[in-house]
Motif scaffolding. Sequence first.
Motif, PDB file in Angstrom:
ATOM      1  N   ASP A 114       0.885  -1.164   0.000  1.00  0.00           N
ATOM      2  CA  ASP A 114       0.000   0.000   0.000  1.00  0.00           C
ATOM      3  C   ASP A 114       0.917   1.204   0.000  1.00  0.00           C
ATOM      4  O   ASP A 114       1.640   1.440   0.972  1.00  0.00           O
ATOM      5  CB  ASP A 114      -0.913  -0.001   1.226  1.00  0.00           C
ATOM      6  CG  ASP A 114      -1.972  -1.081   1.134  1.00  0.00           C
ATOM      7  OD1 ASP A 114      -2.438  -1.352   0.008  1.00  0.00           O
ATOM      8  OD2 ASP A 114      -2.336  -1.640   2.163  1.00  0.00           O
ATOM      9  N   ALA A 115       0.920   1.953  -1.088  1.00  0.00           N
ATOM     10  CA  ALA A 115       1.920   2.993  -1.249  1.00  0.00           C
ATOM     11  C   ALA A 115       1.326   4.298  -1.755  1.00  0.00           C
ATOM     12  O   ALA A 115       0.298   4.314  -2.433  1.00  0.00           O
ATOM     13  CB  ALA A 115       2.996   2.516  -2.218  1.00  0.00           C
ATOM     14  N   SER A 116       2.023   5.369  -1.427  1.00  0.00           N
ATOM     15  CA  SER A 116       1.720   6.699  -1.926  1.00  0.00           C
ATOM     16  C   SER A 116       3.044   7.449  -2.037  1.00  0.00           C
ATOM     17  O   SER A 116       4.056   7.018  -1.486  1.00  0.00           O
ATOM     18  CB  SER A 116       0.767   7.431  -0.972  1.00  0.00           C
ATOM     19  OG  SER A 116       1.350   7.509   0.311  1.00  0.00           O
ATOM     20  N   SER A 121       4.710  14.424   4.655  1.00  0.00           N
ATOM     21  CA  SER A 121       6.153  14.610   4.805  1.00  0.00           C
ATOM     22  C   SER A 121       6.893  13.284   4.975  1.00  0.00           C
ATOM     23  O   SER A 121       8.108  13.229   4.865  1.00  0.00           O
ATOM     24  CB  SER A 121       6.443  15.509   6.000  1.00  0.00           C
ATOM     25  OG  SER A 121       5.983  14.898   7.183  1.00  0.00           O
ATOM     26  N   THR A 122       6.176  12.200   5.231  1.00  0.00           N
ATOM     27  CA  THR A 122       6.849  10.916   5.442  1.00  0.00           C
ATOM     28  C   THR A 122       6.843  10.012   4.207  1.00  0.00           C
ATOM     29  O   THR A 122       7.445   8.961   4.226  1.00  0.00           O
ATOM     30  CB  THR A 122       6.219  10.140   6.620  1.00  0.00           C
ATOM     31  OG1 THR A 122       4.842   9.924   6.342  1.00  0.00           O
ATOM     32  CG2 THR A 122       6.389  10.904   7.918  1.00  0.00           C
ATOM     33  N   ASP A 123       6.156  10.388   3.145  1.00  0.00           N
ATOM     34  CA  ASP A 123       6.184   9.549   1.938  1.00  0.00           C
ATOM     35  C   ASP A 123       6.722  10.339   0.742  1.00  0.00           C
ATOM     36  O   ASP A 123       6.335  10.131  -0.390  1.00  0.00           O
ATOM     37  CB  ASP A 123       4.806   8.969   1.637  1.00  0.00           C
ATOM     38  CG  ASP A 123       3.804   9.986   1.128  1.00  0.00           C
ATOM     39  OD1 ASP A 123       4.122  11.193   1.111  1.00  0.00           O
ATOM     40  OD2 ASP A 123       2.705   9.579   0.738  1.00  0.00           O
ATOM     41  N   SER A 124       7.660  11.237   1.017  1.00  0.00           N
ATOM     42  CA  SER A 124       8.128  12.122  -0.036  1.00  0.00           C
ATOM     43  C   SER A 124       9.278  11.539  -0.848  1.00  0.00           C
ATOM     44  O   SER A 124      10.000  10.668  -0.389  1.00  0.00           O
ATOM     45  CB  SER A 124       8.546  13.456   0.561  1.00  0.00           C
ATOM     46  OG  SER A 124       9.506  13.266   1.562  1.00  0.00           O
ATOM     47  N   ASN A 125       9.392  12.058  -2.051  1.00  0.00           N
ATOM     48  CA  ASN A 125      10.463  11.791  -3.007  1.00  0.00           C
ATOM     49  C   ASN A 125      10.459  10.402  -3.623  1.00  0.00           C
ATOM     50  O   ASN A 125      10.118  10.251  -4.786  1.00  0.00           O
ATOM     51  CB  ASN A 125      11.836  12.091  -2.435  1.00  0.00           C
ATOM     52  CG  ASN A 125      12.018  13.556  -2.132  1.00  0.00           C
ATOM     53  OD1 ASN A 125      12.305  13.889  -1.008  1.00  0.00           O
ATOM     54  ND2 ASN A 125      11.819  14.439  -3.098  1.00  0.00           N
ATOM     55  N   ARG A 126      10.879   9.388  -2.867  1.00  0.00           N
ATOM     56  CA  ARG A 126      11.039   8.057  -3.475  1.00  0.00           C
ATOM     57  C   ARG A 126      10.425   6.963  -2.610  1.00  0.00           C
ATOM     58  O   ARG A 126      10.508   7.018  -1.387  1.00  0.00           O
ATOM     59  CB  ARG A 126      12.512   7.696  -3.607  1.00  0.00           C
ATOM     60  CG  ARG A 126      13.299   8.534  -4.503  1.00  0.00           C
ATOM     61  CD  ARG A 126      14.638   7.871  -4.709  1.00  0.00           C
ATOM     62  NE  ARG A 126      15.705   8.796  -4.406  1.00  0.00           N
ATOM     63  CZ  ARG A 126      16.979   8.511  -4.559  1.00  0.00           C
ATOM     64  NH1 ARG A 126      17.337   7.327  -4.968  1.00  0.00           N
ATOM     65  NH2 ARG A 126      17.893   9.390  -4.281  1.00  0.00           N
ATOM     66  N   LEU A 127       9.888   5.975  -3.273  1.00  0.00           N
ATOM     67  CA  LEU A 127       9.517   4.722  -2.628  1.00  0.00           C
ATOM     68  C   LEU A 127      10.603   3.740  -3.039  1.00  0.00           C
ATOM     69  O   LEU A 127      10.796   3.475  -4.227  1.00  0.00           O
ATOM     70  CB  LEU A 127       8.145   4.247  -3.100  1.00  0.00           C
ATOM     71  CG  LEU A 127       7.680   2.884  -2.590  1.00  0.00           C
ATOM     72  CD1 LEU A 127       7.586   2.874  -1.064  1.00  0.00           C
ATOM     73  CD2 LEU A 127       6.347   2.514  -3.207  1.00  0.00           C
ATOM     74  N   CYS A 128      11.354   3.242  -2.065  1.00  0.00           N
ATOM     75  CA  CYS A 128      12.501   2.377  -2.346  1.00  0.00           C
ATOM     76  C   CYS A 128      12.210   0.938  -1.927  1.00  0.00           C
ATOM     77  O   CYS A 128      11.554   0.709  -0.908  1.00  0.00           O
ATOM     78  CB  CYS A 128      13.730   2.864  -1.592  1.00  0.00           C
ATOM     79  SG  CYS A 128      14.255   4.516  -2.084  1.00  0.00           S
TER      80      CYS A 128
END
Length: 169
Positions: A114-116, A121-128
Amino acid sequence: MMPAEPTDTPVPKKPIIQHTVPATKVTVTQESAPIGPANDPGFHLFTVSLRVTDPKDAQWDKQTVTCQFKSPTGWEWVDWANYYWYNDQTYAVNGLKVVSAPPIKDGVLSFTVDASLNTTSTDSNRLCFTLLIKPTSGATGTQKDGKATIGVKGQKQLPVECPLWAIVP
């Protein structure tokens, strides 16, 4: 037996391989490439990241995303993975989650998250994604026939793919 969780999840500043699908404006990138001799009993980190690249559509709302990773020839996945959000400005890692024993079938490691991106501020820039892989007695040299596929047709800005590669000297 599940291997011990790595204590660090390095994310280089410059991607190794980058593949953008212009219509979706999402980039999936191989951030690190494993290098190891054939039959090496150790595990190697493999890092892939996903980011929204269009500032006009920088927010990617929460959705369940299917992640599939086909191993390069001469390598096999270990049934362990994690994912986390990485902020390029602050170098902060947020929301580390372990994926226990993801299924591996025909060299493809699959799981859902489950991603965003860029909604807080905690799911910013990249999902790694950090995966563990080990060399087998297969081919030597640089193998570029692996593949990361994030998402499925019909999901906002997805699917995206990039080649995955690894080196057996």
